[in-house]
Design an enzyme around this catalytic site. Structure first.
Site, PDB file in Angstrom:
ATOM      1  N   PRO A  89      86.051-103.107 -74.688  1.00 20.81           N
ATOM      2  CA  PRO A  89      84.922-103.648 -75.453  1.00 20.81           C
ATOM      3  C   PRO A  89      83.752-104.080 -74.547  1.00 20.81           C
ATOM      4  O   PRO A  89      82.636-104.218 -75.024  1.00 20.81           O
ATOM      5  CB  PRO A  89      85.512-104.863 -76.181  1.00 20.81           C
ATOM      6  N   GLU A 117      95.372-108.100 -73.953  1.00 24.42           N
ATOM      7  CA  GLU A 117      94.082-108.770 -73.755  1.00 24.42           C
ATOM      8  C   GLU A 117      93.188-108.007 -72.782  1.00 24.42           C
ATOM      9  O   GLU A 117      91.982-108.191 -72.767  1.00 24.42           O
ATOM     10  CB  GLU A 117      94.279-110.206 -73.280  1.00 24.42           C
ATOM     11  N   ARG A 155      84.602 -80.861 -79.136  1.00 23.41           N
ATOM     12  CA  ARG A 155      83.854 -79.984 -80.048  1.00 23.41           C
ATOM     13  C   ARG A 155      82.582 -79.434 -79.417  1.00 23.41           C
ATOM     14  O   ARG A 155      81.964 -78.529 -79.972  1.00 23.41           O
ATOM     15  CB  ARG A 155      83.583 -80.682 -81.373  1.00 23.41           C
ATOM     16  N   ASP A 170      73.552 -80.587 -84.815  1.00 22.87           N
ATOM     17  CA  ASP A 170      73.992 -81.924 -85.189  1.00 22.87           C
ATOM     18  C   ASP A 170      72.900 -82.962 -85.071  1.00 22.87           C
ATOM     19  O   ASP A 170      72.024 -82.859 -84.235  1.00 22.87           O
ATOM     20  CB  ASP A 170      75.116 -82.395 -84.251  1.00 22.87           C
TER      21      ASP A 170
HETATM   22  C1  9D3 Z   1      91.093-110.180 -79.664  1.00 22.44           C
HETATM   23  C2  9D3 Z   1      91.017-109.985 -78.189  1.00 22.44           C
HETATM   24  N1  9D3 Z   1      89.631-110.086 -77.721  1.00 22.44           N
HETATM   25  C3  9D3 Z   1      89.383-111.472 -77.280  1.00 22.44           C
HETATM   26  C4  9D3 Z   1      87.935-111.777 -77.136  1.00 22.44           C
HETATM   27  C5  9D3 Z   1      89.389-109.168 -76.618  1.00 22.44           C
HETATM   28  C6  9D3 Z   1      89.845-107.785 -76.869  1.00 22.44           C
HETATM   29  C7  9D3 Z   1      90.746-107.190 -76.018  1.00 22.44           C
HETATM   30  C8  9D3 Z   1      91.168-105.898 -76.247  1.00 22.44           C
HETATM   31  C9  9D3 Z   1      89.349-107.052 -77.945  1.00 22.44           C
HETATM   32  C10 9D3 Z   1      89.776-105.759 -78.176  1.00 22.44           C
HETATM   33  C11 9D3 Z   1      90.691-105.179 -77.316  1.00 22.44           C
HETATM   34  C12 9D3 Z   1      91.144-103.783 -77.548  1.00 22.44           C
HETATM   35  N2  9D3 Z   1      90.014-102.863 -77.639  1.00 22.44           N
HETATM   36  C13 9D3 Z   1      89.873-101.835 -76.814  1.00 22.44           C
HETATM   37  O1  9D3 Z   1      90.716-101.608 -75.974  1.00 22.44           O
HETATM   38  C14 9D3 Z   1      88.679-101.017 -76.919  1.00 22.44           C
HETATM   39  C15 9D3 Z   1      87.556-101.094 -77.799  1.00 22.44           C
HETATM   40  C16 9D3 Z   1      87.225-101.975 -78.876  1.00 22.44           C
HETATM   41  O2  9D3 Z   1      87.959-102.887 -79.262  1.00 22.44           O
HETATM   42  N3  9D3 Z   1      86.034-101.776 -79.512  1.00 22.44           N
HETATM   43  C17 9D3 Z   1      85.178-100.779 -79.168  1.00 22.44           C
HETATM   44  N4  9D3 Z   1      85.434 -99.939 -78.184  1.00 22.44           N
HETATM   45  C18 9D3 Z   1      86.619-100.097 -77.512  1.00 22.44           C
HETATM   46  S1  9D3 Z   1      87.115 -99.164 -76.230  1.00 22.44           S
HETATM   47  C19 9D3 Z   1      88.523 -99.976 -76.022  1.00 22.44           C
END
Ligand code: 9D3
Length: 241
Positions: A89, A117, A155, A170
């Site tokens: 994220p 996490e 793709r 696209d």
């Molecule tokens: C609820 C945990 N969060 C605490 C602030 C942090 C968190 C850790 C791991 C939130 C999501 C994740 C898992 N997400 C991904 O591994 C992830 C992701 C995403 O959640 N949203 C957008 N792109 C991606 S790429 C990998």
């Protein structure tokens, strides 16, 4: 295209790899997706890959050693210019331009899908991956994001789509990144809703002009950010974002 996915859940990918347009390309050999199962590099008889966070807090953290070993194993299947993407994220937002870059990456790419996490920061320091997010929403792990990226990139590989110029027409591709125009098929009249007459007239110039108008109007109404000057498309520079 050759991608290697590092994941605790390689089984999640199997159905997608054997069905769908992209799945057929995998079966046909145009696209190769293989896996390193992070669990196999875990510590001890129980193949432990995670532990509690130093400093406390909820959840578990993936340990640096198995992650780095898994990514090194994955990189070993590619040439020296392999790109390594950590799905997180915290990453740079994935978009069509990024997909186009990956589709032409000469030595392919490694996707590291996190769970829990997150990953011990020292693995990130050592691996120096490109950190990538697919959007501002919370997933339960990186696997769904890896599938999104594999689909968007595969793709674009020449020969993957049945109809060769589908990809270049696209939204978001080519020099002009506009939303699509509306589409209609038979019957011309359905439950009192009519197909726009211009599409039935056979005047291909008029049809092209109408579609272009529709694309512009829809983009203005729904995604005005796409019409802003290049380089500001991510909204990263605008104060209201
Ligand atoms: C609820 C945990 N969060 C605490 C602030 C942090 C968190 C850790 C791991 C939130 C999501 C994740 C898992 N997400 C991904 O591994 C992830 C992701 C995403 O959640 N949203 C957008 N792109 C991606 S790429 C990998």
């Amino acid at each position: 295209m050759h991608a290697t996915v590092v994941t605790l859940f390689p089984g999640l990918f199997a159905p997608w790899l054997t069905s769908s347009v992209v799945g057929r390309a995998v079966v046909g050999g145009l696209v190769t997706v293989d896996f390193v199962d992070l669990r196999e590099l875990g510590e001890g008889r129980h193949r432990v890959v995670d532990d509690r966070p130093f400093g406390g807090g909820p959840g578990m953290v993936l340990m640096a050693e198995p992650v780095v070993q898994a990514v090194e194993q994955a990189r070993g299947r590619h040439g020296p210019a392999v790109r390594t993407l950590l799905l997180t994220p915290q990453g740079r937002r994935f978009d069509q331009r990024f997909a186009e870059e990956l589709a032409t990456a000469p030595d392919g790419f490694v996707l590291l899908a996190g769970r829990y996490e997150g990953i011990d920061e020292r693995a990130i320091e050592v691996l120096q991956p490109e950190e990538v997010s697919i959007g501002d929403f919370v997933l339960s792990g990186g696997e769904a994001a890896a599938l999104v990226i594999l689909d968007a990139v595969a793709r674009l590989v020449p020969g993957v789509l049945g109809h060769e110029d589908s990809a270049t027409e696209d939204s978001f591709s080519g020099p002009e990144r506009l939303l699509d125009h509306p589409h209609y098929t038979r019957p011309a009249s359905w439950r009192g809703h009519e197909v726009p007459p211009v599409l039935l007239g056979g005047d291909h110039g008029a049809i092209a002009a109408w579609r272009r108008e529709q694309r512009l109007a829809r983009t203005r109404a729904r995604r005005p950010d796409l019409l802003e000057p290049r380089g500001d498309k991510e909204g990263a520079c605008s104060p209201e974002s």
